[in-house]
Motif scaffolding. Structure first.
Motif, PDB file in Angstrom:
ATOM      1  N   ILE A  19       3.143 -10.923   2.192  1.00 55.56           N
ATOM      2  CA  ILE A  19       3.925 -10.620   0.992  1.00 55.56           C
ATOM      3  C   ILE A  19       4.293 -11.895   0.231  1.00 55.56           C
ATOM      4  O   ILE A  19       4.430 -11.870  -0.989  1.00 55.56           O
ATOM      5  CB  ILE A  19       5.172  -9.784   1.344  1.00 55.56           C
ATOM      6  CG1 ILE A  19       5.744  -9.130   0.079  1.00 55.56           C
ATOM      7  CG2 ILE A  19       6.200 -10.605   2.079  1.00 55.56           C
ATOM      8  CD1 ILE A  19       6.745  -8.050   0.344  1.00 55.56           C
ATOM      9  N   LYS A  20       4.411 -13.009   0.932  1.00 57.20           N
ATOM     10  CA  LYS A  20       4.718 -14.280   0.260  1.00 57.20           C
ATOM     11  C   LYS A  20       3.590 -14.655  -0.703  1.00 57.20           C
ATOM     12  O   LYS A  20       3.834 -15.203  -1.769  1.00 57.20           O
ATOM     13  CB  LYS A  20       4.930 -15.382   1.296  1.00 57.20           C
ATOM     14  CG  LYS A  20       5.363 -16.692   0.685  1.00 57.20           C
ATOM     15  CD  LYS A  20       5.713 -17.703   1.751  1.00 57.20           C
ATOM     16  CE  LYS A  20       6.310 -18.917   1.076  1.00 57.20           C
ATOM     17  NZ  LYS A  20       7.144 -19.689   1.951  1.00 57.20           N
ATOM     18  N   MET A  21       2.375 -14.348  -0.314  1.00 56.71           N
ATOM     19  CA  MET A  21       1.212 -14.674  -1.145  1.00 56.71           C
ATOM     20  C   MET A  21       0.991 -13.669  -2.278  1.00 56.71           C
ATOM     21  O   MET A  21       0.548 -14.040  -3.349  1.00 56.71           O
ATOM     22  CB  MET A  21      -0.050 -14.718  -0.282  1.00 56.71           C
ATOM     23  CG  MET A  21      -0.040 -15.799   0.777  1.00 56.71           C
ATOM     24  SD  MET A  21      -0.307 -17.431   0.099  1.00 56.71           S
ATOM     25  CE  MET A  21      -2.010 -17.342  -0.334  1.00 56.71           C
ATOM     26  N   VAL A  22       1.289 -12.379  -2.024  1.00 61.51           N
ATOM     27  CA  VAL A  22       0.874 -11.344  -2.976  1.00 61.51           C
ATOM     28  C   VAL A  22       2.017 -10.680  -3.730  1.00 61.51           C
ATOM     29  O   VAL A  22       1.784  -9.951  -4.686  1.00 61.51           O
ATOM     30  CB  VAL A  22      -0.012 -10.277  -2.301  1.00 61.51           C
ATOM     31  CG1 VAL A  22      -1.292 -10.902  -1.776  1.00 61.51           C
ATOM     32  CG2 VAL A  22       0.727  -9.547  -1.188  1.00 61.51           C
ATOM     33  N   GLY A  23       3.239 -10.910  -3.333  1.00 62.85           N
ATOM     34  CA  GLY A  23       4.383 -10.426  -4.097  1.00 62.85           C
ATOM     35  C   GLY A  23       4.720  -8.956  -3.930  1.00 62.85           C
ATOM     36  O   GLY A  23       4.002  -8.186  -3.290  1.00 62.85           O
ATOM     37  N   LEU A  44      19.904  -0.988  -3.797  1.00 63.14           N
ATOM     38  CA  LEU A  44      18.755  -1.533  -3.076  1.00 63.14           C
ATOM     39  C   LEU A  44      18.912  -3.011  -2.735  1.00 63.14           C
ATOM     40  O   LEU A  44      17.998  -3.625  -2.182  1.00 63.14           O
ATOM     41  CB  LEU A  44      17.482  -1.360  -3.910  1.00 63.14           C
ATOM     42  CG  LEU A  44      16.978   0.060  -4.119  1.00 63.14           C
ATOM     43  CD1 LEU A  44      15.776   0.056  -5.054  1.00 63.14           C
ATOM     44  CD2 LEU A  44      16.629   0.719  -2.790  1.00 63.14           C
ATOM     45  N   ASP A  45      20.054  -3.583  -3.040  1.00 61.24           N
ATOM     46  CA  ASP A  45      20.254  -5.022  -2.900  1.00 61.24           C
ATOM     47  C   ASP A  45      19.855  -5.593  -1.535  1.00 61.24           C
ATOM     48  O   ASP A  45      19.201  -6.640  -1.488  1.00 61.24           O
ATOM     49  CB  ASP A  45      21.700  -5.397  -3.230  1.00 61.24           C
ATOM     50  CG  ASP A  45      21.871  -6.890  -3.375  1.00 61.24           C
ATOM     51  OD1 ASP A  45      21.160  -7.485  -4.220  1.00 61.24           O
ATOM     52  OD2 ASP A  45      22.692  -7.468  -2.631  1.00 61.24           O
ATOM     53  N   PRO A  46      20.182  -4.952  -0.404  1.00 62.03           N
ATOM     54  CA  PRO A  46      19.742  -5.539   0.878  1.00 62.03           C
ATOM     55  C   PRO A  46      18.219  -5.657   0.978  1.00 62.03           C
ATOM     56  O   PRO A  46      17.710  -6.666   1.479  1.00 62.03           O
ATOM     57  CB  PRO A  46      20.289  -4.565   1.927  1.00 62.03           C
ATOM     58  CG  PRO A  46      21.406  -3.848   1.248  1.00 62.03           C
ATOM     59  CD  PRO A  46      21.024  -3.773  -0.204  1.00 62.03           C
ATOM     60  N   LEU A  47      17.498  -4.671   0.486  1.00 67.10           N
ATOM     61  CA  LEU A  47      16.038  -4.715   0.522  1.00 67.10           C
ATOM     62  C   LEU A  47      15.505  -5.756  -0.457  1.00 67.10           C
ATOM     63  O   LEU A  47      14.591  -6.516  -0.124  1.00 67.10           O
ATOM     64  CB  LEU A  47      15.452  -3.340   0.196  1.00 67.10           C
ATOM     65  CG  LEU A  47      13.933  -3.239   0.127  1.00 67.10           C
ATOM     66  CD1 LEU A  47      13.284  -3.701   1.433  1.00 67.10           C
ATOM     67  CD2 LEU A  47      13.517  -1.816  -0.221  1.00 67.10           C
ATOM     68  N   ILE A  48      16.076  -5.825  -1.634  1.00 70.62           N
ATOM     69  CA  ILE A  48      15.644  -6.809  -2.632  1.00 70.62           C
ATOM     70  C   ILE A  48      15.878  -8.225  -2.107  1.00 70.62           C
ATOM     71  O   ILE A  48      15.023  -9.100  -2.249  1.00 70.62           O
ATOM     72  CB  ILE A  48      16.354  -6.558  -3.982  1.00 70.62           C
ATOM     73  CG1 ILE A  48      15.830  -5.248  -4.589  1.00 70.62           C
ATOM     74  CG2 ILE A  48      16.164  -7.729  -4.938  1.00 70.62           C
ATOM     75  CD1 ILE A  48      16.610  -4.748  -5.790  1.00 70.62           C
ATOM     76  N   LYS A  49      17.012  -8.446  -1.459  1.00 66.53           N
ATOM     77  CA  LYS A  49      17.291  -9.772  -0.884  1.00 66.53           C
ATOM     78  C   LYS A  49      16.312 -10.108   0.241  1.00 66.53           C
ATOM     79  O   LYS A  49      15.866 -11.249   0.353  1.00 66.53           O
ATOM     80  CB  LYS A  49      18.728  -9.839  -0.380  1.00 66.53           C
ATOM     81  CG  LYS A  49      19.730 -10.001  -1.490  1.00 66.53           C
ATOM     82  CD  LYS A  49      21.136 -10.110  -0.967  1.00 66.53           C
ATOM     83  CE  LYS A  49      22.087 -10.361  -2.129  1.00 66.53           C
ATOM     84  NZ  LYS A  49      23.480 -10.186  -1.777  1.00 66.53           N
ATOM     85  N   LEU A  50      15.969  -9.108   1.074  1.00 67.50           N
ATOM     86  CA  LEU A  50      14.992  -9.340   2.128  1.00 67.50           C
ATOM     87  C   LEU A  50      13.643  -9.723   1.531  1.00 67.50           C
ATOM     88  O   LEU A  50      13.005 -10.679   1.979  1.00 67.50           O
ATOM     89  CB  LEU A  50      14.840  -8.096   3.018  1.00 67.50           C
ATOM     90  CG  LEU A  50      13.754  -8.197   4.095  1.00 67.50           C
ATOM     91  CD1 LEU A  50      14.099  -9.275   5.123  1.00 67.50           C
ATOM     92  CD2 LEU A  50      13.546  -6.830   4.753  1.00 67.50           C
ATOM     93  N   ARG A  51      13.192  -8.998   0.518  1.00 68.23           N
ATOM     94  CA  ARG A  51      11.904  -9.310  -0.111  1.00 68.23           C
ATOM     95  C   ARG A  51      11.940 -10.693  -0.756  1.00 68.23           C
ATOM     96  O   ARG A  51      10.979 -11.453  -0.675  1.00 68.23           O
ATOM     97  CB  ARG A  51      11.540  -8.244  -1.153  1.00 68.23           C
ATOM     98  CG  ARG A  51      11.286  -6.873  -0.584  1.00 68.23           C
ATOM     99  CD  ARG A  51       9.995  -6.845   0.223  1.00 68.23           C
ATOM    100  NE  ARG A  51       9.730  -5.508   0.715  1.00 68.23           N
ATOM    101  CZ  ARG A  51       9.868  -5.145   1.987  1.00 68.23           C
ATOM    102  NH1 ARG A  51      10.241  -6.025   2.894  1.00 68.23           N
ATOM    103  NH2 ARG A  51       9.615  -3.908   2.357  1.00 68.23           N
TER     104      ARG A  51
END
Length: 175
Positions: A19-23, A44-51
């Motif tokens: 995911i770091k490479m492809v977003g 969705l903030d916890p998931l957005i922060k994880l991503r």
């Protein structure tokens, strides 16, 4: 989500599994109210922060003018949903291998199928790894985000199960 070995992503970005490479990005309907979108993003903030932590950058959020649009073509009696190619073209991408510096490979549609129709999702899924969530309550978005974060960070472990389904039709030896 993962399409390993499908070579959907340009080779310099790996096989699509990092995911770091492809977003990662979220697609909202353009007509979704700004207050509602902000509230969903907050849930969705916890998931957005994880991503963001996984990628080292914020996810791409397609909303308002960047979101999915319905439009009225000249001479047509009613609006129609934009196609995958129309949506990608608005964002500088096109058919063929994915360049995740333009549009992220992992995309999550944030709408019911009346606001963003299934055909758009199916078309987009030919090139991209596409998912969809839609809940009527903000609590459900928050619960979803929390459960994904817990699962991905090892806070929750569920037993693995497999379910197999087979058919048997009379007079059909193949089944």
């Amino acid at each position: 989500f993962l399409k390993q070995g499908s070579f959907q992503v340009s080779p310099e970005f790996g096989d699509g599994s990092d995911i770091k490479m492809v977003g990662w990005g979220l697609i909202f309907p353009a007509e979704a109210g700004e207050e509602r979108v902000d509230a969903i993003l907050e849930a969705l903030d916890p998931l957005i922060k994880l991503r963001e932590e996984q990628m080292g950058r914020p996810p791409k959020i397609y909303r308002a003018g960047d979101g999915f649009r319905w439009w009225q073509p000249p001479g047509e009696p009613q609006p129609r949903p934009e196609t995958k190619n129309e949506w990608l073209a608005r964002h500088g991408a096109g058919p063929g291998q994915v360049d995740p510096t333009i549009v992220p490979y992992y995309l999550l549609i944030m709408a019911d199928p009346l606001s963003i129709p299934f055909p758009f999702q199916y078309e987009l899924d030919v090139q991209y790894a596409v998912g969809r969530i839609y809940f009527t309550s903000l609590a459900d978005y928050a619960r979803y985000a929390r459960s994904v974060v817990e699962a991905e960070t090892g806070q929750v472990r569920l037993p693995r199960r497999a379910v197999f389904f087979g058919v048997a039709n009379r007079n059909d030896r193949a089944t």
